[in-house]
Each structure stands twice: as structure tokens, then as C-alpha cells.
Design a protein around this motif. Sequence first.
Motif, short mmCIF file in Angstrom:
data_model
loop_
_atom_site.label_atom_id
_atom_site.label_comp_id
_atom_site.label_asym_id
_atom_site.label_seq_id
_atom_site.Cartn_x
_atom_site.Cartn_y
_atom_site.Cartn_z
N THR A 92 0.84 -1.20 0.00
CA THR A 92 0.00 0.00 0.00
C THR A 92 0.88 1.25 0.00
OG1 THR A 92 -1.65 -1.20 1.30
CG2 THR A 92 -1.87 1.20 1.19
N GLY A 93 0.59 2.18 -0.90
CA GLY A 93 1.37 3.40 -0.99
C GLY A 93 1.21 4.29 0.23
N MET A 94 2.17 5.18 0.43
CA MET A 94 2.10 6.11 1.56
C MET A 94 0.98 7.13 1.35
SD MET A 94 5.12 8.50 3.21
CE MET A 94 5.24 9.60 1.79
N ASP A 95 0.64 7.40 0.08
CA ASP A 95 -0.34 8.46 -0.21
C ASP A 95 -1.73 8.17 0.33
OD1 ASP A 95 -0.93 6.42 -1.96
OD2 ASP A 95 -0.96 7.66 -3.77
N VAL A 96 -2.00 6.93 0.73
CA VAL A 96 -3.31 6.61 1.29
C VAL A 96 -3.51 7.31 2.64
CG1 VAL A 96 -2.62 4.55 2.61
CG2 VAL A 96 -4.91 4.66 1.61
N LEU A 97 -2.42 7.82 3.20
CA LEU A 97 -2.48 8.52 4.49
C LEU A 97 -2.36 10.03 4.36
CD1 LEU A 97 -0.03 6.21 6.51
CD2 LEU A 97 -2.51 5.99 6.36
N GLN A 98 -2.44 10.55 3.15
CA GLN A 98 -2.13 11.95 2.89
C GLN A 98 -3.06 12.96 3.57
OE1 GLN A 98 -2.22 12.60 -1.33
NE2 GLN A 98 -4.28 11.77 -1.56
N GLY A 104 3.47 8.35 7.31
CA GLY A 104 4.58 7.56 6.79
C GLY A 104 4.25 6.08 6.77
N VAL A 105 5.29 5.28 6.56
CA VAL A 105 5.15 3.82 6.49
C VAL A 105 6.21 3.18 7.38
CG1 VAL A 105 5.20 1.79 4.99
CG2 VAL A 105 4.26 3.95 4.14
N PHE A 106 5.80 2.15 8.11
CA PHE A 106 6.67 1.39 8.99
C PHE A 106 6.45 -0.09 8.66
CE2 PHE A 106 8.53 -0.33 12.77
CZ PHE A 106 9.31 0.65 13.36
N TYR A 107 7.16 -0.58 7.64
CA TYR A 107 6.90 -1.90 7.09
C TYR A 107 7.94 -2.91 7.56
CZ TYR A 107 6.84 -5.59 3.47
OH TYR A 107 6.83 -6.80 2.81
N PRO A 108 7.54 -3.89 8.37
CA PRO A 108 8.47 -4.95 8.78
C PRO A 108 8.48 -6.06 7.73
CG PRO A 108 6.39 -5.20 9.94
CD PRO A 108 6.23 -4.01 9.02
N LEU A 109 9.64 -6.33 7.15
CA LEU A 109 9.73 -7.35 6.11
C LEU A 109 9.93 -8.72 6.75
CD1 LEU A 109 9.83 -8.11 3.14
CD2 LEU A 109 12.26 -7.53 3.12
N ARG A 157 8.96 -0.35 -2.36
CA ARG A 157 8.39 -1.24 -1.34
C ARG A 157 7.41 -2.22 -1.97
NH1 ARG A 157 6.55 2.31 1.45
NH2 ARG A 157 4.32 2.11 1.08
N GLU A 158 6.67 -1.79 -2.99
CA GLU A 158 5.77 -2.70 -3.70
C GLU A 158 6.55 -3.82 -4.36
OE1 GLU A 158 3.44 -0.42 -6.40
OE2 GLU A 158 2.23 0.53 -4.84
N VAL A 159 7.70 -3.47 -4.96
CA VAL A 159 8.55 -4.48 -5.59
C VAL A 159 9.11 -5.43 -4.54
CG1 VAL A 159 10.69 -4.84 -6.89
CG2 VAL A 159 9.16 -2.98 -7.53
N LEU A 160 9.52 -4.88 -3.41
CA LEU A 160 10.05 -5.69 -2.31
C LEU A 160 8.99 -6.66 -1.81
CD1 LEU A 160 12.52 -6.07 -0.46
CD2 LEU A 160 11.56 -4.29 1.03
N HIS A 161 7.77 -6.17 -1.70
CA HIS A 161 6.66 -7.01 -1.23
C HIS A 161 6.39 -8.13 -2.23
CE1 HIS A 161 2.41 -8.04 -0.29
NE2 HIS A 161 2.84 -7.86 0.94
N LEU A 162 6.43 -7.80 -3.52
CA LEU A 162 6.23 -8.82 -4.56
C LEU A 162 7.31 -9.90 -4.46
CD1 LEU A 162 5.09 -9.98 -7.21
CD2 LEU A 162 6.48 -8.29 -8.44
N ALA A 163 8.56 -9.48 -4.32
CA ALA A 163 9.66 -10.44 -4.18
C ALA A 163 9.46 -11.30 -2.94
CB ALA A 163 11.00 -9.72 -4.13
N GLY A 164 8.94 -10.68 -1.89
CA GLY A 164 8.68 -11.42 -0.66
C GLY A 164 7.62 -12.49 -0.83
N VAL A 165 6.62 -12.21 -1.66
CA VAL A 165 5.58 -13.20 -1.94
C VAL A 165 6.19 -14.42 -2.63
CG1 VAL A 165 3.52 -13.68 -3.35
CG2 VAL A 165 3.65 -11.58 -2.00
N PHE A 166 7.09 -14.18 -3.59
CA PHE A 166 7.77 -15.30 -4.25
C PHE A 166 8.64 -16.07 -3.26
CE2 PHE A 166 6.51 -13.40 -8.24
CZ PHE A 166 6.53 -14.45 -9.14
#
Length: 252
Positions: A92-98, A104-109, A157-166
Motif C-alpha cells: 500500500t502506498g504512503m499516499d493513502v495517508l495523505q 509515513g510507512v513502517f513496514y516490517p519485512l 516497497r511494492e517491488v520488495l513485497h512482490l519479491a517477498g511473496v515469491f
Amino acid sequence: MKIVCLGSGNVATHMANAFNDNGADIAQVWSRDLENAKALANDIGARAISDLKEVDEHADLYLIAVKDDAVAKVSKALKNVNGLVVHTSGATGMDVLQDHKQHGVFYPLQTFSKSQPIDFIHVPLCLEANTEENMDLLQLAAMKLSPLIYEVDSKKREVLHLAGVFACNFVNHMYQLSHQILKKNELDFEMLRPLIMETAVKVQEALPEDVQTGPAIRNDKKTILKHEELLKKMPHLQEIYKNLSNSIKKTH
């Protein structure tokens, strides 16, 4: 640091406990289900609420740890809060909180299950903020949990999340399919655990492409055909086997 935890699921539970263990004050835990909020709040000495109108307006950090589809709805329901509003979503993009001046975003991988303890010292924390000042605040919060802190914008972060799914979700699904094959043939999944562990250990020190093994990389056609024959009565798995074998061949 006073924190309001918005959510009571796997991510919220682990993060609230980690912050609490490291000296932060978790003032409130919100969940649509009050009993779920109480289950987490009671563990960390917080107040459980189920109405977003009851959220403390004077916390330092508002941690939205809910399903991706619910982030925007929870954010919009936070009225007149003065602290930094962040979500924990990788996709989810940061802009959803604009709508919030500070966000901001605090994403634990990491993958989280309530029953499995997590040592946050090994968890990469991916941060994004709308101002440098807010980034400084997030970094101070992150330092309470882990030394592995990265500034990652929404697109990366979206790319990182995608890689994490794989790397995580799909791999775990492969374990499930392996279990299905073994169970159908009255074999114990326990026998695969050392193989799974060795594979995981290898990629801690090497790139995956450098340690790939198996019939596909060897172009062992007889073995591949034999495996496909064994999966004849399981066409869904046979198709997955063919696609993955072809992917390995093309990659290497």
C-alpha cells in the motif's frame, strides 16, 4: 513514546509486543472486535477500544496494522490526531495517508504468526515519511526494535513485497503441495524437513542461482518425464511442475 495500535492481528500483535518490550507506552489497542482488542491489550497493559472515535488524540505514533484493503478506511476515520500516522503494509502506498499532516510507512519485512515468536533484531524495517522530520521520528522508533533500518519509497516497497511473496508465500505453498504428494502416498513430511533447512541455509551465504539443483537444471529429461507421469492423476500439480521446470531451464 506513546503509541496507539490500530489492529489486533498477527502484525499488530508482534509489533505492539516488541514496542512494549522495548519501553514504548502502548496506550490503546483498537480492533473492530472488542474481544480481539482486549486479548492483545491485556498482554501489554493497554486500553482496548472498538470505536475509532475513542482514539487518544495526543499519541506520538498511530500504527495502522490492518489488512491492506482496510488501511484507507481506518486512516480516514482518525480525526484530529496530532501524532505521526503510519501503516505497516508492503503493498500500500504512503499516499493513502495523505489526509494526515504527519504520515509515513513502517513496514516490517517478515512473515508473522501469533504462535511463532519473532526476534525483531533480525527483521528489516522499511521506512518512508512525508518529511525529513517525520523520517527522523520513525528512525528513532525503529531503532527500538531492530538495527536493520532502510529508507524505501512506495514504488520500491511494492517491488520488495512482490519479491517477498515469491520468496515466502509461494515457497510455503510448495511445501504444502509437497505434503499433499507425500500424504497421498503415505509418506511422512518429516523426512523433507532437513532438505528444506539445508536449502534455506544455502541462500544465507550464496545467491539462489548459484545453488540451484535438481533435474531441470541438469536437463535430466528421463527423470522429468517420470515425475510428470507420477503426477498424471494430479493434473494441477503436473502443470505447476512443468511450469517451474521450464522456468528453471530458461533461467539457467
